[in-house]
Enzyme design. Structure first.
Site, PDB file in Angstrom:
ATOM      1  N   HIS A 302      65.652  60.595  93.591  1.00  0.00           N
ATOM      2  CA  HIS A 302      66.755  61.311  92.971  1.00  0.00           C
ATOM      3  C   HIS A 302      66.192  62.108  91.797  1.00  0.00           C
ATOM      4  O   HIS A 302      65.078  61.859  91.334  1.00  0.00           O
ATOM      5  CB  HIS A 302      67.817  60.345  92.448  1.00  0.00           C
ATOM      6  CG  HIS A 302      68.574  59.635  93.539  1.00  0.00           C
ATOM      7  ND1 HIS A 302      69.284  60.304  94.492  1.00  0.00           N
ATOM      8  CD2 HIS A 302      68.725  58.313  93.808  1.00  0.00           C
ATOM      9  CE1 HIS A 302      69.855  59.428  95.323  1.00  0.00           C
ATOM     10  NE2 HIS A 302      69.516  58.210  94.926  1.00  0.00           N
ATOM     11  N   CYS A 345      66.947  64.261  95.019  1.00  0.00           N
ATOM     12  CA  CYS A 345      68.394  64.380  94.999  1.00  0.00           C
ATOM     13  C   CYS A 345      68.869  64.660  93.584  1.00  0.00           C
ATOM     14  O   CYS A 345      68.146  64.455  92.609  1.00  0.00           O
ATOM     15  CB  CYS A 345      69.053  63.111  95.535  1.00  0.00           C
ATOM     16  SG  CYS A 345      68.635  61.630  94.630  1.00  0.00           S
TER      17      CYS A 345
END
Length: 459
Positions: A302, A345
Site C-alpha cells: 500500500h 495501493c
C-alpha cells in the site's frame, strides 16, 4: 523521536544563521525538491524535512555532520555531534561515503570564494541569459546558481558558461572547474575500461533493435552471471487484516520466475514494516556490485503520495529509497542501470464484491510517485503502476494488472532483444487500453537511462 535527539536538533538550529541555512538548503538539493526548500525559512523546519525523507534520524546523523562540515561549522560538530574536522575528513575519503555531490560542493565552494565585487561582475555578465529581476542587488551567488540551473545554463555535466564567465577575472576558479571536469572524465573513463558497452560488441544485433542501438550509441553491459540483484519487497499480510493484499503472492512468483530466467540473483522479502523496508533497501545499496551489471527492485505494498507503507502502516519515502543508489551513495553501481518497479495501493479501501479490487482509495490521490529530483540522476528507470489521480488494480486470483502484463511482455520480448523502456511503453499501452470492470488504469515511466537496457536471455 527521542527527547535527546529533538534537543540536539533544536540546539544546532538555534546556532545557525540565515546565510548558513541557505547554504544547507543548497547542498541538500539532490535530496529535497527546490519548491519544498523555498518554503523553509528557519533551520528547525529544514531538519524536519530531512527527517521526513529519512536523511537524518537518531543513530544516523552522518548527513547532518557532513552538512555542518561543508559549511565549516566545526564548533557544532564538536559540541553537539561528537565529531571533528579530522574525523569528517577521514570519513569523506571513504569511497561512496559523501552524500553531498561533487557538483554541489563545487558550486558552494565557488560561491564562498567570490568577493562582493566578483558577484556583481557575474550578475552583469548574466544579463540576457537571465531575467534582470533574478539578478537583484541582494541576490546571493547561490541564488544566482539556482537560477542558472533552472534556465539550463549550468548543470552537472555542462559548466561551459560558468568557465567562460570566470575566465576573464577569476582564472583560478576556471581552473577549479577544469579540475572537477577532469576528475569526472577520469571516473567515467575507468567505468568504460572496466565495463565496455559499445554497440560493436554486439555483432548479433539486427533489425529494429540494432537501429535503435545505433541511434542511442550504446547499450548497457549485460554480460555477468548473475547480472545483478533483483530485490522484491512484497507486503501481503498487514497488522490490520483489513489491509491484506490478496493476489500479491502471484505477482512475486511471476517476477521471480522471469528474473531467475534472466540470470538475476533474485530474493524476496515478505511483509516488512516501514523501517525494515528502508533498512533492506539500504543493505542492498551497500553491497559490492562491481561484478554486477544492474540492480532491480520491485516493491508491492500500500502507499500514499511519495510513500510506501510497511505492514505496520508506517510510511517510507520513495525518494529516500531510490537515492540510496545514486553514484555517490552506491559507487559500485555508478554508470549502471537501476530499475525500480512500484505497485502500490493508495489506501485501505477494498471491494470484496468484485474479482478485481482497487489498489487505491476513493479520494484518488497519486498512488506513489518518485520525487521530481530523481530525473536529475542518471541511469534510473522507474515504472509506476499508475499516474496521478488514477486507480491501479489487483486481482485476488491472478495478481496485479500492471505486474502481470510486465512479466508477460518480458517473457515474450526479451528474447527479441527489445529494451526495457520499450517493453514498459508497450505495457503502458496494454494496461491503458484494458477495460477493468468499467475502470481504466494508466501506468507511468520515469527514465534517466543514458543507454539501452537490454536483458540478455540465456541460450
Amino acid at each position: 523521536m527521542s527527547t535527546e535527539f529533538r534537543k540536539l536538533l533544536f540546539e544546532v538550529s538555534e546556532a545557525l544563521v540565515t546565510d548558513e541555512l541557505s547554504a544547507l538548503k543548497f547542498l541538500s538539493l539532490d535530496y529535497v525538491a527546490k519548491g519544498t526548500l523555498e518554503t523553509i525559512h528557519e533551520p528547525k523546519a529544514f531538519f524536519e524535512v530531512l527527517q521526513e525523507r529519512d536523511m537524518i534520524e537518531a543513530g544516523n546523523l552522518f548527513f547532518l555532520k557532513e552538512l555542518l562540515y561543508r559549511i565549516r561549522r566545526i564548533d557544532l560538530l564538536s559540541a553537539h555531534l561528537g565529531s571533528s574536522r579530522e574525523e569528517m575528513e577521514r570519513e569523506l575519503r571513504v569511497p561512496g561515503r559523501a552524500q553531498v555531490s561533487d557538483y554541489r560542493q563545487l558550486l558552494y565552494e565557488i560561491a564562498e570564494d567570490l568577493t562582493s565585487e566578483n558577484v556583481q561582475k557575474v550578475k552583469f555578465l548574466l544579463r540576457g541569459p537571465l531575467l534582470k529581476s533574478k539578478l537583484q542587488e541582494n541576490a546571493s551567488m547561490l541564488q544566482v546558481f539556482l537560477e542558472m540551473e533552472i534556465n539550463g545554463i549550468i548543470e552537472e555535466d555542462n559548466l561551459t558558461m560558468l568557465k567562460d564567465i570566470f575566465q576573464g577575472f577569476r582564472a583560478d576558479l576556471k581552473k577549479k572547474i577544469d579540475a572537477y571536469e577532469e576528475k569526472k572524465r577520469e571516473k567515467y573513463s575507468r567505468e568504460e575500461v572496466r565495463y565496455p558497452v559499445s554497440v560493436s560488441v554486439y555483432p548479433e544485433e539486427q533489425g529494429a533493435e540494432g537501429e535503435a542501438a545505433k541511434q542511442y550509441g550504446k547499450i548497457y553491459k549485460m554480460k555477468n552471471n548473475p547480472h545483478g540483484y533483483c530485490l522484491i519487497i512484497n507486503n501481503h499480510i498487514f497488522k490490520n487484516p483489513h489491509h491484506n493484499r490478496e493476489g500479491t503472492l502471484q505477482d512475486g512468483e511471476a517476477v521471480k520466475k522471469v528474473f531467475k530466467w534472466l540470470q538475476f540473483e533474485t530474493v524476496e522479502y515478505m511483509d516488512l514494516e516501514g523501517k525494515k523496508i528502508y533498512d533492506t533497501v539500504e543493505e542492498y545499496s551497500k553491497k559490492d556490485h562491481r561484478n554486477m551489471d544492474c540492480f532491480v527492485c520491485f516493491i508491492f505494498s500500500h502507499g500514499e503520495k511519495d510513500k510506501i507503507k510497511g505492514v505496520d502502516d508506517e510510511c517510507v519515502n520513495i525518494e529516500a529509497l531510490v537515492s540510496r543508489f545514486t553514484g555517490t551513495n552506491c559507487p559500485s553501481l555508478a554508470g549502471k542501470p537501476k530499475v525500480f518497479i512500484i505497485q502500490a495501493c493508495q489506501g485501505s479501501e477494498r471491494h470484496p464484491s468484485v474479482a478485481v479490487e482497487s489498489d487505491s482509495s476513493g479520494h484518488l490521490e497519486v498512488d506513489a510517485r518518485p520525487s521530481t529530483s530523481i530525473p536529475d540522476r542518471a541511469d534510473f528507470l522507474i515504472g509506476m503502476a499508475t499516474v496521478e489521480d488514477y486507480l491501479c488494480y489487483r486481482s485476488r486470483n491472478t495478481g496485479s494488472v500492471y505486474i502481470q502484463s510486465l512479466c508477460d511482455n518480458m517473457k515474450s520480448l526479451c528474447p527479441q532483444r527489445v529494451d526495457l523502456a520499450t517493453i514498459l511503453t508497450k505495457v503502458n499501452h496494454e494496461v491503458a487500453t484494458k477495460d477493468i470492470n468499467g475502470f481504466k488504469q494508466m501506468p507511468k515511466i520515469t527514465s534517466t537511462l543514458l543507454k539501452l537496457l537490454i536483458f540478455e536471455v540465456p541460450q
